[in-house]
Design a protein around this motif. Structure first.
Motif, PDB file in Angstrom:
ATOM      1  N   GLY A 170       0.676  -1.192   0.039  1.00  0.00           N
ATOM      2  CA  GLY A 170      -0.136  -0.120  -0.042  1.00  0.00           C
ATOM      3  C   GLY A 170       0.804   1.165  -0.149  1.00  0.00           C
ATOM      4  O   GLY A 170       0.664   2.112  -0.889  1.00  0.00           O
ATOM      5  N   PHE A 171       1.875   1.365   0.874  1.00  0.00           N
ATOM      6  CA  PHE A 171       2.622   2.754   0.910  1.00  0.00           C
ATOM      7  C   PHE A 171       3.623   2.501  -0.252  1.00  0.00           C
ATOM      8  O   PHE A 171       3.760   3.900  -0.686  1.00  0.00           O
ATOM      9  CB  PHE A 171       3.653   2.528   2.044  1.00  0.00           C
ATOM     10  CG  PHE A 171       4.032   3.768   2.434  1.00  0.00           C
ATOM     11  CD1 PHE A 171       3.566   4.810   2.840  1.00  0.00           C
ATOM     12  CD2 PHE A 171       5.603   3.892   2.589  1.00  0.00           C
ATOM     13  CE1 PHE A 171       4.353   6.089   2.903  1.00  0.00           C
ATOM     14  CE2 PHE A 171       6.301   5.160   2.798  1.00  0.00           C
ATOM     15  CZ  PHE A 171       5.591   6.310   2.933  1.00  0.00           C
ATOM     16  N   GLU A 172       3.992   1.510  -0.655  1.00  0.00           N
ATOM     17  CA  GLU A 172       4.811   1.567  -2.066  1.00  0.00           C
ATOM     18  C   GLU A 172       4.100   2.043  -2.976  1.00  0.00           C
ATOM     19  O   GLU A 172       4.329   2.977  -4.027  1.00  0.00           O
ATOM     20  CB  GLU A 172       5.165   0.163  -2.404  1.00  0.00           C
ATOM     21  CG  GLU A 172       6.437  -0.438  -1.543  1.00  0.00           C
ATOM     22  CD  GLU A 172       6.678  -1.922  -2.102  1.00  0.00           C
ATOM     23  OE1 GLU A 172       8.030  -2.373  -1.829  1.00  0.00           O
ATOM     24  OE2 GLU A 172       6.027  -2.505  -2.558  1.00  0.00           O
ATOM     25  N   GLN A 173       2.752   1.790  -3.235  1.00  0.00           N
ATOM     26  CA  GLN A 173       1.591   2.317  -4.468  1.00  0.00           C
ATOM     27  C   GLN A 173       1.774   3.672  -4.303  1.00  0.00           C
ATOM     28  O   GLN A 173       1.874   4.393  -5.140  1.00  0.00           O
ATOM     29  CB  GLN A 173       0.575   1.717  -4.091  1.00  0.00           C
ATOM     30  CG  GLN A 173      -0.353   1.786  -5.301  1.00  0.00           C
ATOM     31  CD  GLN A 173      -1.708   0.901  -5.365  1.00  0.00           C
ATOM     32  OE1 GLN A 173      -1.650  -0.171  -4.635  1.00  0.00           O
ATOM     33  NE2 GLN A 173      -2.575   1.245  -5.888  1.00  0.00           N
ATOM     34  N   ILE A 174       1.666   4.337  -2.921  1.00  0.00           N
ATOM     35  CA  ILE A 174       1.388   5.846  -2.687  1.00  0.00           C
ATOM     36  C   ILE A 174       2.581   6.444  -3.137  1.00  0.00           C
ATOM     37  O   ILE A 174       2.344   7.377  -3.683  1.00  0.00           O
ATOM     38  CB  ILE A 174       1.120   5.906  -1.036  1.00  0.00           C
ATOM     39  CG1 ILE A 174      -0.433   5.359  -0.718  1.00  0.00           C
ATOM     40  CG2 ILE A 174       1.307   7.347  -0.842  1.00  0.00           C
ATOM     41  CD1 ILE A 174      -0.653   5.621   0.725  1.00  0.00           C
ATOM     42  N   VAL A 175       3.751   5.714  -2.814  1.00  0.00           N
ATOM     43  CA  VAL A 175       5.074   6.453  -2.973  1.00  0.00           C
ATOM     44  C   VAL A 175       5.153   6.485  -4.480  1.00  0.00           C
ATOM     45  O   VAL A 175       5.615   7.569  -5.221  1.00  0.00           O
ATOM     46  CB  VAL A 175       6.279   5.712  -2.282  1.00  0.00           C
ATOM     47  CG1 VAL A 175       7.627   6.519  -2.774  1.00  0.00           C
ATOM     48  CG2 VAL A 175       6.246   5.928  -0.839  1.00  0.00           C
ATOM     49  N   LEU A 176       5.065   5.311  -5.101  1.00  0.00           N
ATOM     50  CA  LEU A 176       5.099   5.305  -6.425  1.00  0.00           C
ATOM     51  C   LEU A 176       4.342   6.362  -7.246  1.00  0.00           C
ATOM     52  O   LEU A 176       4.905   7.032  -8.100  1.00  0.00           O
ATOM     53  CB  LEU A 176       4.916   3.889  -7.231  1.00  0.00           C
ATOM     54  CG  LEU A 176       5.466   3.375  -8.190  1.00  0.00           C
ATOM     55  CD1 LEU A 176       7.033   3.425  -8.364  1.00  0.00           C
ATOM     56  CD2 LEU A 176       5.294   1.908  -8.412  1.00  0.00           C
TER      57      LEU A 176
END
Lengths: 336, 110
Positions: free
Chosen positions: B10-16
């Protein structure tokens, strides 16, 4: 629950809150959170009528209550989380419940921190100057900061409260510069002053236990009311300033002067991070410090800087450990 | 990366997504500000870098260091861009979520 607290405060039964706090029925952080929960819509005009800054003032009031109630024991429990978290006192109230157990300071460092907070007359300085003491402590005990397992609550509301305090400090600095004076009066009709006046009207002296009598004096004896009240455009002149406080004497630093923060943090982060990471991260922190310094002033910028550095160290350290573990695993697998 | 090669978190997606939104201006502090602005969520700069580092290892982003100005004490800025693999991961993640949401009411899910 918030209704109960509000009613208690309205009926001026502040001592009941103190008793509850001391007896452990209500923790300071619980009371602080309850006060935070009072929304503008739910409050009729009164002490907790609700601008954000007034709620910040309420939290400062909670800190005062703790100072009154606890003196030594609550003082200790509050000062450590405060210096560890690099928070303003009002923010520290929220962290109180969680931080003491989370901290693992070496015994020597813990006692040194306690002693140093006493030297600073922590109650007075930190409460009134909103985090100055914690900033100083952060500078001095950077190593302990990094070594401790520090988990801070970073609520959005908490951030807003801190910014409200910063904004107030900035206004005082501006006023002092404008007057060219070595002291100034609380003539600004800000929510904090109004809250103080309302408390005074209720027969309660704001921060009685945390302010030094020697620096608290009547406005008339320290500064001409006309000068003080007229200092700010639009200031309310019908009510005289309630009290005069000693100035916060601190010149605005340049980016270069703020480098001392960076050096200390660099030392701590250098131990934790690889060379590739810390150059870039320190650059970002420095850049952030410069913009905060311009916007909020030196003390607040330092506070934010340290909080960022602490919060940033752990995820990166964790990532680095994962990389090391992965590399070690690959080597072992190749050898087997 | 979705599709049998593992999922982005989830956080990876946000950062990406933040990196994708910023385009050529995506460096650590800017990415963090973008996340805070769009999600109203506090994020430590270290957490952003740790995530970006992890995603770089996965090939979802690539980075380049550029010399910094005096406001950074001369320290470098690390700019990130989304790779083709990263773009695929985002698209696939979006499609997967859309599939999962399809058929559910728009309001609160009990």
């Amino acid at each position: 629950m918030t209704k109960t607290i509000r009613d208690m405060v309205r009926s001026h039964s502040l001592d009941a809150m103190v008793s509850d706090t001391v007896l452990g029925i209500r923790s300071p952080s619980f009371i602080a959170e309850s006060l935070l929960g009072l929304s503008p819509e739910r409050c009729t005009p009164g002490l907790y009528e609700a601008s954000l800054a007034e709620r910040a003032a309420c939290l400062s009031g909670v800190n005062s209550l703790k100072a009154i109630a606890g003196r030594d024991s609550l003082f200790d429990s509050m000062s450590l989380p405060l210096c560890m978290a690099g928070m303003a006192p009002s923010a520290a109230a929220l962290a109180l419940r969680d931080l003491p157990e989370a901290m693992r300071l070496p015994p020597g460092a813990a006692s040194a921190v306690r002693d140093y907070t006493r030297e600073l007359r922590f109650h007075d300085e930190a409460t009134r100057f909103g985090g100055l003491a914690s900033t100083v402590l952060g500078d001095r005990f950077g190593g302990a900061y990094a070594a401790g397992s520090c988990i801070t609550r970073q609520d959005r509301e908490l951030e807003l409260l801190m910014r409200a305090e910063m904004s107030r400090d900035r206004e005082f600095e501006r006023l002092r510069a404008e007057l060219g004076a070595s002291s100034y009066a609380y003539a600004i009709d800000d929510p904090m002053t109004r809250a103080r006046q309302q408390l005074a009207a209720a027969g309660y002296v704001w921060g009685e236990a945390v302010e030094e009598p020697s620096i608290r004096r009547q406005a008339a004896s320290a500064a001409p009311p006309a000068q003080a009240a007229g200092a700010v455009e639009g200031a309310e002149t019908s009510q005289p300033p309630e009290e005069v406080e000693a100035p916060i004497v601190e010149k605005a630093p340049s980016v270069a002067e703020g480098a001392h923060v960076s050096r200390r943090t660099e030392l701590a982060l250098r131990l934790l991070l690889g060379r590739r990471d810390y150059e870039v991260i320190l650059g970002d922190l420095t850049e952030h410090w410069a913009s905060d310094n311009a916007e909020f002033g030196h003390r607040s910028a330092n506070l934010i800087y340290w909080r960022e550095a602490i919060a940033s160290a752990w995820p990166i350290l964790g990532r680095r450990l994962v990389r090391i573990a992965t590399a070690a695993y690959r080597i072992l697998r190749a050898l087997m | 990366v979705a599709g049998g090669r593992g999922y982005i978190g989830g956080f990876e997606q946000i950062v990406l997504l933040a990196v994708a939104r910023l385009g050529q201006q995506a460096y650590g502090m800017r990415v963090r500000q973008e996340i805070e602005k769009t999600t109203d969520r506090r994020v430590a700069i270290g957490a952003v870098y740790a995530t970006l580092d992890r995603m770089e290892q996965k090939g979802l982003v690539k980075s380049r260091d550029v010399a910094g100005g005096p406001e950074r004490g001369g320290r470098a800025r690390r700019y990130f861009t989304v790779t083709a693999l990263g773009a695929d991961a985002l698209n696939e993640s979006r499609t997967t979520l859309a599939r999962l949401w399809s058929g559910l009411p728009a309001g609160v899910v009990a």
